[in-house]
Design an enzyme around this catalytic site. Structure first.
Site, PDB file in Angstrom:
ATOM      1  N   HIS A 154       0.739  -1.875  -0.640  1.00 28.68           N
ATOM      2  CA  HIS A 154      -0.220  -0.043  -0.288  1.00 28.68           C
ATOM      3  C   HIS A 154       0.464   1.038   0.535  1.00 28.68           C
ATOM      4  O   HIS A 154      -0.024   2.322   0.453  1.00 28.68           O
ATOM      5  CB  HIS A 154      -1.027   0.036   1.501  1.00 28.68           C
ATOM      6  CG  HIS A 154      -2.242  -0.993   1.040  1.00 28.68           C
ATOM      7  ND1 HIS A 154      -3.223  -1.169   1.629  1.00 28.68           N
ATOM      8  CD2 HIS A 154      -2.424  -1.862   0.384  1.00 28.68           C
ATOM      9  CE1 HIS A 154      -3.681  -1.961   1.944  1.00 28.68           C
ATOM     10  NE2 HIS A 154      -3.573  -2.271   0.592  1.00 28.68           N
ATOM     11  N   ILE A 193       1.550   6.781   0.257  1.00 28.13           N
ATOM     12  CA  ILE A 193       0.393   6.034   1.114  1.00 28.13           C
ATOM     13  C   ILE A 193      -1.004   5.680   1.002  1.00 28.13           C
ATOM     14  O   ILE A 193      -1.684   6.343   0.330  1.00 28.13           O
ATOM     15  CB  ILE A 193       0.352   5.875   2.806  1.00 28.13           C
ATOM     16  CG1 ILE A 193       1.927   6.680   2.910  1.00 28.13           C
ATOM     17  CG2 ILE A 193       0.249   4.801   3.482  1.00 28.13           C
ATOM     18  CD1 ILE A 193       2.509   7.745   4.252  1.00 28.13           C
ATOM     19  N   CYS A 194      -1.573   4.675   0.219  1.00 29.76           N
ATOM     20  CA  CYS A 194      -2.893   3.908   0.213  1.00 29.76           C
ATOM     21  C   CYS A 194      -3.638   3.850   1.962  1.00 29.76           C
ATOM     22  O   CYS A 194      -3.741   2.547   2.016  1.00 29.76           O
ATOM     23  CB  CYS A 194      -3.245   3.310  -0.721  1.00 29.76           C
ATOM     24  SG  CYS A 194      -4.872   3.129  -1.297  1.00 29.76           S
ATOM     25  N   LEU A 195      -4.039   4.977   2.575  1.00 30.40           N
ATOM     26  CA  LEU A 195      -4.811   4.446   3.634  1.00 30.40           C
ATOM     27  C   LEU A 195      -5.516   5.402   3.532  1.00 30.40           C
ATOM     28  O   LEU A 195      -6.215   6.479   3.332  1.00 30.40           O
ATOM     29  CB  LEU A 195      -3.867   4.738   4.448  1.00 30.40           C
ATOM     30  CG  LEU A 195      -4.041   4.898   6.214  1.00 30.40           C
ATOM     31  CD1 LEU A 195      -4.198   3.045   6.469  1.00 30.40           C
ATOM     32  CD2 LEU A 195      -2.914   5.228   7.344  1.00 30.40           C
TER      33      LEU A 195
END
Lengths: 458, 151
Positions: free
Chosen positions: B83, B90-92
């Site tokens: 991620h 950041i893929c959050l």
């Protein structure tokens, strides 16, 4: 011409083997300036041997070229009298055009000093250089020091001055053009006496309770937040004129506890006795003993708003407390409102931009979590559904859209991306008999969201 | 002081006084109005990133905490994680759509540490090459499509 004629206020200060030192005042344009001058004893050393010092008030008014000129004359002078005459002449000429009356000697300033004198210098706490801000102090019977700041308008002394106090109410004094400082001060003393009982009542509370708010109470603060136990406190606003009457009360804490206390309070209200002190009355009607300020068992009550991390924000205290015991954070109404508005705007903008929806058709749909109480596995952004919607439009379909209530945002929750068609059912628009009833009966989607209260379709 | 500065001041105090395990604010790199922070984080023991050190950059707008902070990994050492893109993005979900003003720098840091901790295999996101070439500098401008929440 003798020195006495030019500088009658000149005194010999010090005599050594080589020079005489004089100290005195020179009258220049009606004002006296302090100065020192050192003159060599031997006449042969007179030229170039004299040294002059004058006070700052004069020094800073003289231009550089004037100072150079004076220095030249000082070096070339062959007698003290001649130099002083020269000096006065040069300074008078240079100050004539730019002359500003020194503050200290103006008529108004003298009046002010006279008024302070009348009041007594012992009452004076502070005075600024221009004499326009006067700080006075009054000690009350209990030894509390009360300050009164008076801002005078020196341009026009008949204008009502501005008074700053630490009283719980605005300080209103009678003003006519002839009112003197002493009159204002007398009224201030009367006002201070008026609130004696109020301060006594609050002192009892401050001494005996764990007061969370305000951190450093001033004489002006009428509010107190008193800890009852961990995560529960009582916010009161006291009537400063009748401090023993029932104050404005607000419980800050978790709903089950706060409502319990509110009930106790309502039940016992008849036991309130205005002859008793505020502290005792509060304990009586709440049926508790307030924990003492030194009680360490009281955990710090989460007093700060969970959003802005402040307590007092524009006179507002966080009074909405999360019902979830694990959170039990307090929030300002205004902070909650702001985030709601943002979510709403976010929703609206996103919808307009990305979906080009008719907003009248869009309503937030509340949806409770699925019965299993689990979070759906996948999140799909509205923009990711654009293609589906475009396809639906092309095929002249109707889309049922569910918006989740948790964030009222542009998210759509689906349990599994591959089942998306179950949640976004495409129904040909021109199919006969198509209406909400039809949808609610027929679509398999609705089984999944049986507890939906509303839905949006387009 | 603006409300954003007030809140960040309090967060900073709390984090320097009582820092959570593996997270520390780099106070040397703080900007004067607190709008940019650098936070040093360390991979938790017993995980794939054990004792590896990373730097997180936080940028706050004046609308913080109503606006989410911009958070990305900085510097030469960017964790390899399904991620986390190689440019630090950041893929959050809590950094964009799921942001809530009740979250904080500390909770974001802890989420990222736990995201690292739950990783089973060090690998780049499948679309890393394409994303890094085409994305905006600001990860908040990216429309993330959250694939799964298992890691």
């Amino acid at each position: 011409m003798s020195v006495i004629d030019i500088a009658p206020l000149l005194l010999p200060l010090e005599t050594t083997d080589t020079f005489n030192k004089y100290f005195g005042f020179l009258n220049i344009l009606g004002h006296y300036y302090k100065f020192n001058i050192q003159v060599p004893k031997e006449e042969s050393k007179l030229q170039g041997g004299m040294k002059l010092e004058c006070e700052w008030a004069l020094h800073h008014r003289l231009g550089n070229h004037v100072k150079i000129l004076i220095k030249q004359r000082l070096n070339n002078a062959n007698s003290l009298a001649f130099f002083l005459k020269d000096f006065v002449f040069i300074v008078e000429n240079s100050l004539k055009d730019s002359f500003v009356e020194p503050e200290l000697c103006s008529v108004v300033s003298l009046q002010i000093l006279e008024q302070i004198q009348e009041l007594g210098w012992n009452r004076l706490l502070d005075l600024d250089q221009t004499l326009s801000l006067i700080e006075l102090a009054h000690k009350d019977d209990s030894g509390r020091m009360h300050k009164l700041k008076i801002f005078l308008n020196k341009q026009d002394m008949t204008i009502r001055p501005i008074c700053q106090t630490q009283l719980p109410e605005a300080f209103n004094f009678i003003w006519s053009g002839k009112t003197r400082l002493s009159h204002i001060f007398q009224e201030f003393e009367v006002a201070v006496n008026l609130y004696q009982n109020f301060w006594n009542m609050l002192k009892e509370i401050d001494d005996n309770c764990c007061v969370l708010e305000p951190e450093k109470p001033t004489f002006a603060s009428t509010n107190r937040r008193i800890a009852i136990k961990s995560n529960l406190s009582l916010h009161i606003v006291v009537n400063c004129r009748q401090p023993t009457t029932f104050p404005e009360c607000k419980f800050v804490g978790n709903p089950p506890e706060t409502s319990e206390f509110r009930e106790t309070l309502n039940l016992n209200l008849h036991r309130w006795d205005v002859e008793r002190s505020l502290y005792k009355n509060l304990q009586e009607v709440l049926d508790i003993d307030f924990p003492s300020p030194t009680d360490v068992s009281i955990q710090v009550v989460k007093a700060d708003c969970g959003i802005c991390y402040c307590h007092n924000q524009n006179e507002e205290v966080p009074d909405i407390v999360c019902e979830d015991q694990r959170c039990s954070h307090a929030f300002h109404q205004s902070c909650l409102y702001e985030i709601m508005v943002i979510m709403q705007i976010h929703l609206t903008v996103t919808m307009r931009m990305e979906l080009d929806l008719d907003l009248d058709l869009v309503k937030a749909v509340t949806m409770k979590k699925k019965q299993q109480g689990q979070h759906p596995l996948l999140f799909y952004h509205v923009s990711q559904l654009l293609s589906y919607i475009a396809k639906a439009k092309k095929e002249n379909c109707m889309i049922i859209m569910f918006l989740n209530n948790r964030s009222i945002s542009d998210w759509i929750m689906v349990e599994d991306g591959f089942e998306i068609k179950n949640y976004f059912t495409f129904v040909p628009k021109n199919e006969p008999g198509l209406n909400e009833d039809y949808l609610s009966q027929s679509s398999s989607v609705l089984d999944c969201f049986s507890d939906c209260t509303d839905m949006v379709y387009m | 002081m603006t409300s954003m500065e007030k809140r960040l001041q309090k967060e900073l105090q709390a984090m320097t006084k009582d820092p959570p395990a593996g997270v520390s604010v780099n106070t040397d790199l703080l900007s004067s109005n607190l709008s940019e922070w650098v936070v040093d984080i360390e991979g938790a023991p017993g995980t794939l990133y054990e004792s590896e050190r990373f730097q997180l950059g936080f940028k706050f707008t004046s609308r913080y905490p109503f606006d989410s902070p911009q958070v990305m990994f900085l510097g030469p050492n960017i964790p390899v994680h399904p991620h986390i893109y190689s440019n630090g993005h950041i893929c959050l979900s809590i950094l964009t759509e799921d942001w809530s003003p009740a979250l904080s720098v500390q909770s974001v840091c802890l989420s990222i540490v736990s995201m690292l901790s739950s990783c089973k295999e060090k690998k780049l996101p499948p679309d890393n090459a394409l994303y890094v070439r085409t994305c905006s500098k600001d990860p908040k401008k990216t429309r993330w499509w959250y694939h799964d929440n298992s890691v």
